[in-house]
Design an enzyme around this catalytic site. Structure first.
Site, PDB file in Angstrom:
ATOM      1  N   ASP A   1     -40.542  38.756  23.517  1.00  0.00           N
ATOM      2  CA  ASP A   1     -39.673  37.940  24.522  1.00  0.00           C
ATOM      3  C   ASP A   1     -40.066  38.378  25.966  1.00  0.00           C
ATOM      4  O   ASP A   1     -39.111  38.851  27.176  1.00  0.00           O
ATOM      5  CB  ASP A   1     -38.258  37.801  23.997  1.00  0.00           C
ATOM      6  CG  ASP A   1     -37.928  36.581  25.309  1.00  0.00           C
ATOM      7  OD1 ASP A   1     -38.530  35.893  25.740  1.00  0.00           O
ATOM      8  OD2 ASP A   1     -36.574  36.417  25.119  1.00  0.00           O
TER       9      ASP A   1
ATOM     10  N   HIS B   1     -38.556  33.737  27.693  1.00  0.00           N
ATOM     11  CA  HIS B   1     -37.606  32.309  27.203  1.00  0.00           C
ATOM     12  C   HIS B   1     -37.410  31.898  28.592  1.00  0.00           C
ATOM     13  O   HIS B   1     -37.079  30.729  28.368  1.00  0.00           O
ATOM     14  CB  HIS B   1     -36.670  32.976  26.154  1.00  0.00           C
ATOM     15  CG  HIS B   1     -35.655  33.987  26.327  1.00  0.00           C
ATOM     16  ND1 HIS B   1     -35.182  34.926  26.453  1.00  0.00           N
ATOM     17  CD2 HIS B   1     -34.657  33.310  27.208  1.00  0.00           C
ATOM     18  CE1 HIS B   1     -33.712  35.586  27.068  1.00  0.00           C
ATOM     19  NE2 HIS B   1     -34.035  34.286  27.453  1.00  0.00           N
TER      20      HIS B   1
ATOM     21  N   SER C   1     -30.661  37.210  31.812  1.00  0.00           N
ATOM     22  CA  SER C   1     -31.539  37.479  31.133  1.00  0.00           C
ATOM     23  C   SER C   1     -32.533  37.358  32.002  1.00  0.00           C
ATOM     24  O   SER C   1     -33.223  37.092  33.519  1.00  0.00           O
ATOM     25  CB  SER C   1     -32.248  36.233  29.877  1.00  0.00           C
ATOM     26  OG  SER C   1     -30.776  35.372  29.079  1.00  0.00           O
TER      27      SER C   1
END
Length: 247
Positions: free
Chosen positions: A155, A125, A229
């Site tokens: 992901d 993402h 992230s």
């Protein structure tokens, strides 16, 4: 008296058992002759962070998007009829209504190098649909990265930069970890590069979180914020057991 003697004996035995852990011997100068357990753990954590940080990168992305031009000062914020806009512009010189304009949208995340020749793991993402991906190393070198492969279901994305002899991290078996074990997260939260946080494994095998199609998350209380992230979660061997994905 017999009862008192028995209690005293038990207390003496307890003191003897605890003595190596509870009593800190002092040197002649009055300083601890041996290092405390807390200090040892602190130094181990610092050593892990120092070794791992050069392999953690900032991943900066650029996307195409439509962004309206800023409106002129005093212009009505409510939508207007186009014919009325043309009338007021022609006869009274009022500004034209805003026009849609394509402008780049920027994003930022983290990643970590897994090979000396520039392969990098991050979250899908973070880089999905990006027009350009720039990787910033801890030594401030910048590289344009390409996506080698990506799996939206888990992901995860694999990037590649044109570099060699890079510091990199080893992967470990996350199935071996247990709740309560100490871990370290390294990433770039809020744009602050190479930030280190420490915590424990709170739980394993978390699912039904609506984060990814395939979910088997590790829950940790090590602080994770925006920009983390794609960063790494390390065990006390300094090896990767997970990827920071969600707050």
């Amino acid at each position: 008296m017999a009862s008192t003697t028995s209690i005293l004996r038990r207390m003496n035995l307890l003191l003897l058992v605890c003595a190596p852990y509870c009593v800190q011997p002092l040197s002649a100068a009055g300083a601890p002759a041996t290092m405390s357990v807390a200090k040892q753990v602190s130094m181990e954590m610092a050593a892990i962070a120092k070794a791992a940080t050069p392999a953690v990168v900032s991943v900066r992305t650029q996307f195409s998007s439509k962004r309206p031009e800023p409106r002129s000062e005093g212009w009505d914020e409510q939508p207007n009829d186009p014919s009325q806009d043309e009338f007021w512009q022609r006869f009274f010189g009022f500004p034209q209504p805003r026009q849609e304009k394509r402008a780049p949208r920027m994003g930022q995340g983290s990643g970590f190098i897994v090979s000396h020749d520039g392969y990098i793991l991050t979250n899908n993402h973070v880089v999905q649909d990006a027009d350009q991906i720039t990787v910033l190393l801890n030594d401030e070198r910048e590289f344009i990265a390409s996506v080698i492969g990506a799996d939206p279901n888990t992901d995860i994305a694999l990037l590649k930069i044109d570099a060699d002899e890079l510091s990199h991290l080893e992967l470990d078996d996350s199935d071996k970890i247990e709740p309560g074990e100490w871990v370290m997260a390294i990433g770039n939260p809020l744009g602050l590069q190479a930030s280190v946080t420490v915590g424990v494994i709170s739980a394993k095998d978390r699912n039904n979180l609506d984060i990814a199609r395939v979910e088997e998350f590790i829950q940790t209380d090590a602080a994770i914020n925006r920009g983390n992230s794609g960063g790494c979660l390390l065990n006390l061997d300094g090896k990767v057991i997970g990827m920071n994905t969600a707050i």
